[in-house]
Design a protein around this motif. Structure first.
Motif, PDB file in Angstrom:
ATOM      1  N   SER A  60       9.888   6.483 -77.669  1.00 44.98           N
ATOM      2  CA  SER A  60       8.962   7.315 -78.485  1.00 44.98           C
ATOM      3  C   SER A  60       7.739   6.406 -79.122  1.00 44.98           C
ATOM      4  CB  SER A  60       9.498   8.283 -79.560  1.00 44.98           C
ATOM      5  OG  SER A  60      10.198   7.381 -80.586  1.00 44.98           O
ATOM      6  N   SER A  61       7.835   5.057 -78.917  1.00 47.74           N
ATOM      7  CA  SER A  61       6.928   4.157 -79.421  1.00 47.74           C
ATOM      8  C   SER A  61       6.048   3.871 -78.265  1.00 47.74           C
ATOM      9  CB  SER A  61       7.448   2.881 -80.249  1.00 47.74           C
ATOM     10  OG  SER A  61       8.466   3.340 -80.964  1.00 47.74           O
ATOM     11  N   VAL A  62       4.603   3.384 -78.704  1.00 46.57           N
ATOM     12  CA  VAL A  62       3.878   2.710 -77.654  1.00 46.57           C
ATOM     13  C   VAL A  62       4.080   1.383 -77.803  1.00 46.57           C
ATOM     14  CG1 VAL A  62       1.498   2.549 -77.015  1.00 46.57           C
ATOM     15  CG2 VAL A  62       2.211   4.771 -77.940  1.00 46.57           C
ATOM     16  N   PHE A  63       4.111   0.562 -76.512  1.00 50.44           N
ATOM     17  CA  PHE A  63       4.129  -0.875 -76.600  1.00 50.44           C
ATOM     18  C   PHE A  63       3.038  -1.591 -75.642  1.00 50.44           C
ATOM     19  CE2 PHE A  63       8.288  -0.957 -78.353  1.00 50.44           C
ATOM     20  CZ  PHE A  63       8.956   0.211 -77.754  1.00 50.44           C
ATOM     21  N   SER A  64       2.595  -2.679 -76.171  1.00 50.38           N
ATOM     22  CA  SER A  64       1.547  -3.436 -75.569  1.00 50.38           C
ATOM     23  C   SER A  64       1.838  -4.025 -74.270  1.00 50.38           C
ATOM     24  CB  SER A  64       1.081  -4.496 -76.457  1.00 50.38           C
ATOM     25  OG  SER A  64       2.112  -5.441 -76.717  1.00 50.38           O
ATOM     26  N   SER A  65       3.173  -4.061 -74.079  1.00 47.76           N
ATOM     27  CA  SER A  65       3.995  -4.710 -72.936  1.00 47.76           C
ATOM     28  C   SER A  65       5.332  -4.404 -72.797  1.00 47.76           C
ATOM     29  CB  SER A  65       3.649  -6.173 -72.583  1.00 47.76           C
ATOM     30  OG  SER A  65       4.175  -6.902 -73.592  1.00 47.76           O
ATOM     31  N   LEU A  66       5.886  -4.546 -71.713  1.00 52.40           N
ATOM     32  CA  LEU A  66       7.289  -4.181 -71.416  1.00 52.40           C
ATOM     33  C   LEU A  66       8.105  -5.165 -70.280  1.00 52.40           C
ATOM     34  CD1 LEU A  66       9.153  -0.818 -71.721  1.00 52.40           C
ATOM     35  CD2 LEU A  66       9.619  -2.182 -69.755  1.00 52.40           C
ATOM     36  N   GLN A  67       9.134  -5.558 -70.736  1.00 51.43           N
ATOM     37  CA  GLN A  67       9.648  -6.648 -69.816  1.00 51.43           C
ATOM     38  C   GLN A  67      10.914  -6.139 -69.245  1.00 51.43           C
ATOM     39  OE1 GLN A  67      10.203 -10.038 -72.024  1.00 51.43           O
ATOM     40  NE2 GLN A  67       8.133 -10.041 -72.800  1.00 51.43           N
ATOM     41  N   TRP A  68      11.419  -6.524 -68.203  1.00 53.42           N
ATOM     42  CA  TRP A  68      12.628  -6.086 -67.336  1.00 53.42           C
ATOM     43  C   TRP A  68      13.533  -7.579 -67.097  1.00 53.42           C
ATOM     44  CZ3 TRP A  68      15.033  -1.513 -66.479  1.00 53.42           C
ATOM     45  CH2 TRP A  68      14.295  -0.482 -66.779  1.00 53.42           C
ATOM     46  N   TYR A  69      14.715  -7.400 -67.533  1.00 54.47           N
ATOM     47  CA  TYR A  69      15.557  -8.625 -67.259  1.00 54.47           C
ATOM     48  C   TYR A  69      16.581  -8.089 -66.358  1.00 54.47           C
ATOM     49  CZ  TYR A  69      13.037 -11.072 -70.937  1.00 54.47           C
ATOM     50  OH  TYR A  69      12.151 -11.562 -71.856  1.00 54.47           O
ATOM     51  N   ARG A  70      17.257  -9.196 -65.721  1.00 55.59           N
ATOM     52  CA  ARG A  70      18.541  -8.780 -64.838  1.00 55.59           C
ATOM     53  C   ARG A  70      19.707  -9.865 -65.499  1.00 55.59           C
ATOM     54  NH1 ARG A  70      18.253  -8.588 -58.925  1.00 55.59           N
ATOM     55  NH2 ARG A  70      18.154 -10.873 -58.850  1.00 55.59           N
TER      56      ARG A  70
END
Lengths: 112, 113
Positions: free
Chosen positions: A26-36
């Motif tokens: 529900s929050s706005v983010f400046s960036s988002l990351q994906w990890y494995r």
């Protein structure tokens, strides 16, 4: 408290199938990351998405950042057994302390 | 040449003991972190240090004490270990606090019996 909710939590598919994993907030983010993360190892950064609506491709993996920068998706085309692992989305919290918050993760099993 | 290395990889110990986990990074990063991953694979931050200065100290029992002798090292000492401390502990580093991705170590699996 900012939360990242991932779905599904578990996914077991056959080699060659396509799948999508979602990361919502529900929050706005400046960036988002994906990890494995593979068993017995630490998470490894796959991609960072920054702009709303951005699409990034990494071989058979396609990452999208929502227009409103509240959500993201990871699509895998023609999954391979080597794609098996725990997929985690993460974003920085609002406290400006550099705290990276993680989703609960999606465990993917690709059967040969 | 491992970028973020943690030792030991496995640690089995009895309740009430004191133990330490060591972490070193050779990436030249300014910020280091300790995360705890529980049995459901949820990763939660415990501490972060920026150039030897404590920045984040989450709600962690004071039995846990981090120490950063220099910006390439961040150790975690745990006193009076409890069964609930069993988890995988990850060290990580990032170049600049608050931006970019983290580089994680391969984790320390702590089992308290």
């Amino acid at each position: 408290t900012q939360l990242l909710e991932q779905s599904p939590q578990f996914l077991s598919i056959q080699e060659g199938e396509n799948l999508t994993v979602y990361c919502n907030s529900s929050s706005v983010f400046s960036s988002l990351q994906w990890y494995r993360q593979e068993p017995g190892e630490g998470p490894v950064l796959l991609v960072t998405v920054v702009t709303g609506g951005e699409v990034k491709k990494l071989k058979r993996l396609t990452f999208q950042f929502g227009d409103a920068r509240k959500d993201s998706s990871l699509h895998i085309t023609a999954a391979q057994p080597g794609d098996t692992g725990l997929y985690l989305c993460a974003a920085y919290g609002s406290s400006n302390t550099g705290k990276l918050i993680f989703g609960q993760g999606t465990t993917l099993q690709v059967k040969p | 040449d491992t970028a973020v290395s943690q030792t030991p990889k496995y640690l089995v110990t009895q309740m009430g003991n004191d133990k330490s986990i060591k972490c070193e990074q050779n990436l030249g990063h300014d910020t280091m972190y300790w995360y705890k991953q529980d049995s459901k694979k949820f990763l939660k931050i415990m501490f972060s240090y920026n150039n030897k200065e404590l920045i984040i100290n989450e709600t962690v029992p004071n039995r846990f004490s981090p120490k950063s002798p220099d910006k390439a090292h961040l150790n975690l000492h745990i006193n009076s270990l409890e069964l609930g401390d069993s988890a995988v502990y990850f060290c990580a580093s990032s170049q600049i606090q608050g931006t970019g991705g983290y580089t994680f170590g391969s984790g320390t699996r702590l089992t308290v019996v």
